[in-house]
Motif scaffolding. Structure first.
Motif, short mmCIF file in Angstrom:
data_model
loop_
_atom_site.label_atom_id
_atom_site.label_comp_id
_atom_site.label_asym_id
_atom_site.label_seq_id
_atom_site.Cartn_x
_atom_site.Cartn_y
_atom_site.Cartn_z
N ILE A 57 0.84 -1.20 0.00
CA ILE A 57 0.00 0.00 0.00
C ILE A 57 0.87 1.25 0.00
N LYS A 58 1.90 1.26 0.82
CA LYS A 58 2.82 2.40 0.89
C LYS A 58 3.52 2.62 -0.46
N LYS A 59 3.94 1.52 -1.07
CA LYS A 59 4.65 1.61 -2.34
C LYS A 59 3.76 2.18 -3.44
N ARG A 60 2.54 1.67 -3.54
CA ARG A 60 1.67 2.09 -4.64
C ARG A 60 1.08 3.48 -4.44
N THR A 61 1.08 3.95 -3.20
CA THR A 61 0.63 5.33 -2.94
C THR A 61 1.81 6.30 -2.90
N ASN A 62 2.99 5.81 -3.30
CA ASN A 62 4.21 6.64 -3.30
C ASN A 62 4.49 7.24 -1.92
N GLY A 63 4.22 6.44 -0.89
CA GLY A 63 4.54 6.87 0.46
C GLY A 63 3.46 7.70 1.14
N ARG A 64 2.36 7.98 0.45
CA ARG A 64 1.31 8.81 1.04
C ARG A 64 0.60 8.10 2.19
N VAL A 65 0.48 6.76 2.11
CA VAL A 65 -0.22 6.00 3.14
C VAL A 65 0.78 5.15 3.91
N GLU A 66 0.79 5.32 5.21
CA GLU A 66 1.65 4.52 6.08
C GLU A 66 0.76 3.76 7.07
N ILE A 67 0.91 2.44 7.10
CA ILE A 67 0.14 1.60 8.01
C ILE A 67 1.07 1.06 9.09
N THR A 68 0.76 1.34 10.33
CA THR A 68 1.56 0.84 11.45
C THR A 68 0.87 -0.37 12.08
N PRO A 69 1.45 -1.55 11.97
CA PRO A 69 0.82 -2.74 12.57
C PRO A 69 1.11 -2.83 14.07
N TYR A 70 0.14 -3.29 14.81
CA TYR A 70 0.30 -3.61 16.23
C TYR A 70 0.10 -5.11 16.38
N TRP A 71 1.20 -5.80 16.61
CA TRP A 71 1.21 -7.26 16.61
C TRP A 71 0.81 -7.84 17.97
N GLY A 72 0.41 -9.11 17.94
CA GLY A 72 0.18 -9.85 19.18
C GLY A 72 -0.86 -9.24 20.09
N SER A 73 -1.94 -8.70 19.50
CA SER A 73 -3.05 -8.10 20.28
C SER A 73 -2.58 -6.97 21.19
N SER A 74 -1.53 -6.26 20.79
CA SER A 74 -0.99 -5.18 21.63
C SER A 74 -1.85 -3.91 21.60
N LEU A 75 -2.76 -3.80 20.63
CA LEU A 75 -3.66 -2.64 20.57
C LEU A 75 -5.06 -3.01 21.02
N THR A 76 -5.58 -4.12 20.53
CA THR A 76 -6.89 -4.63 20.97
C THR A 76 -6.79 -6.13 21.14
N PRO A 77 -7.42 -6.68 22.18
CA PRO A 77 -7.44 -8.14 22.36
C PRO A 77 -8.10 -8.81 21.16
N ALA A 78 -7.75 -10.07 20.92
CA ALA A 78 -8.27 -10.79 19.75
C ALA A 78 -9.79 -10.78 19.71
N ALA A 79 -10.43 -11.01 20.86
CA ALA A 79 -11.89 -11.07 20.91
C ALA A 79 -12.54 -9.71 20.68
N GLU A 80 -11.76 -8.63 20.77
CA GLU A 80 -12.29 -7.28 20.59
C GLU A 80 -11.74 -6.61 19.33
N ASN A 81 -11.07 -7.41 18.50
CA ASN A 81 -10.43 -6.85 17.31
C ASN A 81 -11.43 -6.19 16.37
N TYR A 82 -12.49 -6.90 16.05
CA TYR A 82 -13.48 -6.37 15.10
C TYR A 82 -14.17 -5.13 15.66
N GLU A 83 -14.64 -5.22 16.90
CA GLU A 83 -15.30 -4.07 17.51
C GLU A 83 -14.35 -2.90 17.66
N GLY A 84 -13.07 -3.20 17.83
CA GLY A 84 -12.06 -2.15 17.91
C GLY A 84 -11.99 -1.35 16.62
#
Length: 361
Positions: A57-84
């Protein structure tokens, strides 16, 4: 004086135009920063493929879009991922519908034990299902793409499960209502828990086994605490639905050209995720598991038939329960069976060669 004014006014006009141009140029180049929440570790095969998605996504938008992943449920628990995602805690979520029992009754049909021979086959059926029925349960997000795990097998600690009677008295980690019903129909006791808790539960004897795809045993190091695998392509939980979705407000705020890029990359990633995160790693994980001392067996045809008959109740219960909710459950079942047959005839599963060399007991 007039001469001075005649010089100053054009200069002011030029300065104003340049300023406006700079503002527009800055706005055009302004970065769009997004967050992605997932329960997978960064180094798991699914984590690797998700990172590639972000990079593309970053490559095709020439750097305009940056996505920061939060691994291992560090942002939302697995059971709350969708509602998050719905609530805007994360912009994008990548998880499975199975971690929120009862929230996705239509997609539960995709988990039923029809038997899929590969992740790619199951992923095509899953996306066909979504396009056909467009379940209301996911209309509160933007669905980017869906994918499915590879064939699910039975893995145990201590002794193998070679016949129905071997399930009695054993506890199995089983995610979601369908998987729990599947284990119960076979004679075992299901216990729901996130994948991240499975290693400790197995090592402490809280559970004696689990249902999972093969690469999970490597990604989560579960081969260290498991001993046997009982394999059948005819009994696998079918098209286990995993999602990559975006918050709807965030999606609506994106420029049209960025939306188009997301659509294009997402369409490509259905295939890539199935192959690179599931099918290829599943086959590669067999050697890893054997190096950790695991042994694998395939069910004899007669025993396979017994198991198949035993789990029919899971399908029948689903149809009865969801029909009572007003869903066209019987139509869901027929459609999935039809599409599995269609794609199964068009694809060569990488598991076919593996099964040729497996002992029956």
């Amino acid at each position: 004086m007039k001469k001075t004014i005649s010089v100053v006014i054009p200069l002011l006009l030029v300065f104003t135009l340049l300023s406006l141009f700079a503002v527009h140029a800055e706005a055009a180049e302004k970065k769009i920063k997004l967050t992605l929440s997932t329960f997978w570790p960064a180094k798991a095969s699914n984590g690797v493929v998700l990172q590639k998605f972000c990079d593309e996504i970053k490559k095709r938008t020439n750097g305009r879009v940056e996505i920061t992943p939060y691994w291992g449920s560090s942002l939302t628990p697995a059971a709350e991922n969708y509602e998050g995602v719905v609530k805007g805690i994360s912009d994008i979520g990548a998880c499975t519908f199975n971690y929120t029992p009862g929230r996705f009754p239509a997609f539960d049909a995709c988990n039923l034990p029809f038997g899929a021979t590969s992740s790619l086959e199951a992923t095509y059926v899953l996306n066909d299902f979504y396009e056909k029925f467009r379940p209301k349960e996911v209309q509160d997000v933007k669905v980017l793409y869906l994918h499915s795990f590879g064939p699910y097998f039975i893995f145990t600690k201590g002794s193998p499960v070679l016949k129905l009677e071997d399930f009695k008295g054993r506890v199995f980690r089983a995610p979601g209502k369908i998987a729990s019903g599947y284990i119960k129909a076979l004679g075992g006791t299901p216990r729901a828990m996130p994948m991240g808790e499975s290693y400790e539960a197995l090592s402490k004897g809280i559970v004696n086994g689990m249902t999972a795809n093969m690469s999970t045993l490597k990604s989560w190091k579960l081969a260290e605490v498991l001993d046997y695998g009982t394999l059948s392509l005819k009994l696998s939980l079918s098209c286990g639905p995993f999602y990559t979705v975006m918050n709807k407000e965030k999606w609506n705020s994106l420029p049209a050209d960025v939306k188009k890029i997301f659509e294009e990359v997402s369409n490509e990633w259905k295939d890539r995720h199935a192959k690179e995160a599931w099918d290829h790693p599943d086959i590669e994980a067999i050697d890893y598991c054997r190096q950790n001392g695991m042994k694998f067996f395939k069910l004899p045809p007669a025993e396979e038939k017994r198991w198949k008959n035993a789990v029919k109740v899971v399908i029948n219960n689903y149809v009865k329960e969801k029909s009572a909710m007003g869903l066209p459950a019987a139509e869901y079942v027929k459609y999935i069976e039809k599409r599995l047959d269609y794609w199964g005839k068009k694809m060569e599963s990488p598991w076919f060669k593996v099964f040729e060399s497996l002992p029956e007991r």
